[in-house]
Design an enzyme around this catalytic site. Structure first.
Site, PDB file in Angstrom:
ATOM      1  N   SER A  41      -0.530   0.256  -6.586  1.00 17.99           N
ATOM      2  CA  SER A  41      -1.032  -1.057  -5.475  1.00 17.99           C
ATOM      3  C   SER A  41      -2.518  -0.667  -5.220  1.00 17.99           C
ATOM      4  O   SER A  41      -3.128   0.556  -5.084  1.00 17.99           O
ATOM      5  CB  SER A  41      -0.436  -0.754  -4.204  1.00 17.99           C
ATOM      6  OG  SER A  41      -0.613  -1.657  -3.215  1.00 17.99           O
ATOM      7  N   TYR A  54       3.529   4.195   2.174  1.00 10.35           N
ATOM      8  CA  TYR A  54       3.404   3.607   1.088  1.00 10.35           C
ATOM      9  C   TYR A  54       2.043   3.821   0.331  1.00 10.35           C
ATOM     10  O   TYR A  54       2.129   3.810  -1.012  1.00 10.35           O
ATOM     11  CB  TYR A  54       3.525   2.033   1.420  1.00 10.35           C
ATOM     12  CG  TYR A  54       3.391   0.936   0.404  1.00 10.35           C
ATOM     13  CD1 TYR A  54       4.450   0.509  -0.384  1.00 10.35           C
ATOM     14  CD2 TYR A  54       1.958   0.438   0.236  1.00 10.35           C
ATOM     15  CE1 TYR A  54       4.449  -0.301  -1.321  1.00 10.35           C
ATOM     16  CE2 TYR A  54       1.899  -0.487  -0.991  1.00 10.35           C
ATOM     17  CZ  TYR A  54       3.069  -0.740  -1.845  1.00 10.35           C
ATOM     18  OH  TYR A  54       2.909  -1.668  -2.639  1.00 10.35           O
TER      19      TYR A  54
END
Length: 105
Positions: A41, A54
């Protein structure tokens, strides 16, 4: 963030990549061919407020993939990670409009 929240995200995003890769690599090595594609990401590189777990897990995916390339390339196996930015999903549906606009910008 609790330890449980940390562990859950690390397990889903990073430990699962390790486990799956370990399962398929022997077959790929034997075939001298394989493709491993994982999901990182942009937040793995830029960070995301309130999402340390995350961001850390996605940075880990990127590092895992770079190292894996060095380890398995000689067997005809490639490893790549895609690192998309903001994508409209159920998870992002509750984000404030100004955060979404900033992410797009």
């Amino acid at each position: 963030m609790t330890q449980e929240e940390w562990d859950a995200v690390i397990n889903v995003n990073l430990s699962s990549l390790f486990t799956t890769t370990q399962a398929v690599l022997p077959h790929m090595r034997e075939a001298r061919y394989g493709r491993i594609i994982s999901a990182s990401s942009i937040n793995g590189f830029a960070g995301a407020f309130g999402q340390t777990n995350y961001s850390a897990s996605k940075a880990g995916v990127a590092g895992f993939t770079r190292a894996l390339c060095r380890e398995v390339g000689r067997y005809g196996i490639t490893a790549n990670a895609v690192a998309p930015g903001l994508i409209e999903t159920e998870m992002t549906s509750g984000m404030p409009d100004e955060v979404i606009k900033a992410g797009i910008a």
